[in-house]
Design an enzyme around this catalytic site. Structure first.
Site, PDB file in Angstrom:
ATOM      1  N   ASN A 287       0.838  -1.194   0.000  1.00 23.26           N
ATOM      2  CA  ASN A 287       0.000   0.000   0.000  1.00 23.26           C
ATOM      3  C   ASN A 287       0.874   1.245   0.000  1.00 23.26           C
ATOM      4  O   ASN A 287       1.956   1.267   0.573  1.00 23.26           O
ATOM      5  CB  ASN A 287      -0.954  -0.008   1.200  1.00 23.26           C
TER       6      ASN A 287
ATOM      7  N   SER B 168       5.542   4.930   8.867  1.00 22.44           N
ATOM      8  CA  SER B 168       4.974   4.635   7.555  1.00 22.44           C
ATOM      9  C   SER B 168       5.934   5.098   6.466  1.00 22.44           C
ATOM     10  O   SER B 168       6.496   6.193   6.551  1.00 22.44           O
ATOM     11  CB  SER B 168       3.633   5.344   7.377  1.00 22.44           C
TER      12      SER B 168
ATOM     13  N   THR C 218       4.553   8.659   3.724  1.00 19.63           N
ATOM     14  CA  THR C 218       4.548  10.109   3.923  1.00 19.63           C
ATOM     15  C   THR C 218       5.991  10.582   3.850  1.00 19.63           C
ATOM     16  O   THR C 218       6.811  10.160   4.668  1.00 19.63           O
ATOM     17  CB  THR C 218       3.931  10.487   5.281  1.00 19.63           C
TER      18      THR C 218
END
Length: 355
Positions: free
Chosen positions: A116, A181, A184
């Site tokens: 993702n 993550s 970003t």
């Protein structure tokens, strides 16, 4: 039945479209008092042997839903009713943002994995706070995972996290600072101790100031070097954090053939996630609550993580391949396994094989 449905229909459709459709259906369940209570009574973990306490919070079982599925806290009751012991919502940012351009979600069916690059698409902290303020019809332990708004520069990251924490910490059973993550830009830079320290100190001040003192955890990436894992563990102890969640998705493509960018989750992450858990346990012992996530597929994985020192275990990707009753089955099988091993309390299992 679900395997047939997935193979013949779901796997042929766009994964993000299916995700949104699933969340809408679960929102209907959350809004239906009778349905969610019946499901909760049938599927939620109830065996006393599975109960566990972590950072002052009581969990009906050790296995919960990882962040990433319910980004806006829209279906926490439904997920609790389907058998998860806790639901971690988010990642939520202070300001609403659309995330990255589609397509941004990819199944790797042969690898039992997902890539993702969603980019923290969510409706923002204010919308999440409104959703979480509603009265719940079934009990659910809710963790809130917060991240940096994409347009906010790194120099203002602390203020951005604090803004989210002020709105959401009072509504959380525990709060998670996500600095791991890969989707970003610049976010993972915040895992460096010199940047992470002031960020965690500021958010902890907010969490400590809530009426019941909200426990605070930090979520780290599997791609950290071992010495950086140690450094974050030492910092968490120094600051008096309540725990560490290990791990987020990986940018590694070892063992898979896809060239898509983004974070890889699922089976290929299993080995590294377990390595990080064992390293953390060796470093901090039982002084911090360790939450293990990454590559968790079945009761064998949950059992192994508990033995290695995790108090709580989370999953998400494998639910795509195993269906909505996945968490219920894991808790049921875990209770049976405990009894086969003569254990009547989860504390007898946690850390048993840890060095």
């Amino acid at each position: 039945m679900y395997r047939f449905l997935f193979t013949q229909i779901l796997s042929r459709l766009d994964p993000e479209d299916i995700h949104h459709l699933t969340v809408r259906g679960l929102r209907l369940v959350s809004a239906a008092p009778v349905a969610k209570k019946l499901l909760h009574r049938r599927l939620a973990p109830r065996d006393p042997a599975l109960r566990v306490q972590a950072f002052g919070v009581h969990f009906p079982g050790p296995f919960g839903l990882a962040a990433g599925f319910d980004k806006d806290a829209r279906c926490v009751e439904a997920m609790s009713a389907l058998g998860f012991s806790h639901v971690e919502v988010g990642t939520i940012t202070a300001h609403a943002q659309p995330g990255n351009a589609r397509p941004r979600l990819f199944r790797l069916v042969k690898d039992r994995a997902v890539i993702n690059r969603m980019g923290f698409n969510n409706a923002g902290a204010d919308a999440a706070a409104k959703a979480l303020s509603r009265t719940r019809g079934v009990p659910v332990v809710v963790g809130i995972n917060i991240g940096k708004t994409k347009v906010v520069p790194e120099s203002e990251a602390v203020h951005d996290y604090v803004a989210s924490a002020k709105q959401l910490a009072p509504l959380a059973d525990y709060l998670v600072v996500n600095v791991s993550s890969p989707n970003t830009p610049g976010l993972r830079n915040l895992q460096a101790v010199e940047l992470l320290r002031p960020l965690l100190q500021a958010v902890k001040e907010v969490a400590d100031g809530t009426p019941k003192r909200t426990p605070l955890l930090v979520k780290i990436a599997p791609d950290l070097a071992d010495e950086d894992v140690d450094a974050v563990a030492d910092l968490a102890l120094e600051l008096g954090l309540d725990g560490i969640i290990a791990t987020n998705t990986t940018i590694s493509r070892e063992g898979v053939t896809s060239g898509e960018t983004g974070g890889l989750s699922g089976r290929p992450l299993k080995t590294r996630s377990l390595e990080v858990l064992r390293r953390l346990r060796a470093r901090v012992g039982d002084r911090l609550t360790l939450v293990s996530v990454g590559g968790v597929e079945d009761v064998d994985d949950v059992w192994e993580r508990l033995l290695a020192g995790a108090t709580l275990v989370q999953g998400y990707t494998a639910m795509i391949y195993n269906g909505p009753l996945w968490a219920h089955r894991i808790h049921r099988q875990l209770a049976r396994r405990m009894r086969r091993h003569g254990a009547t309390d989860l504390r007898e299992i946690i850390g048993r094989t840890a060095r």
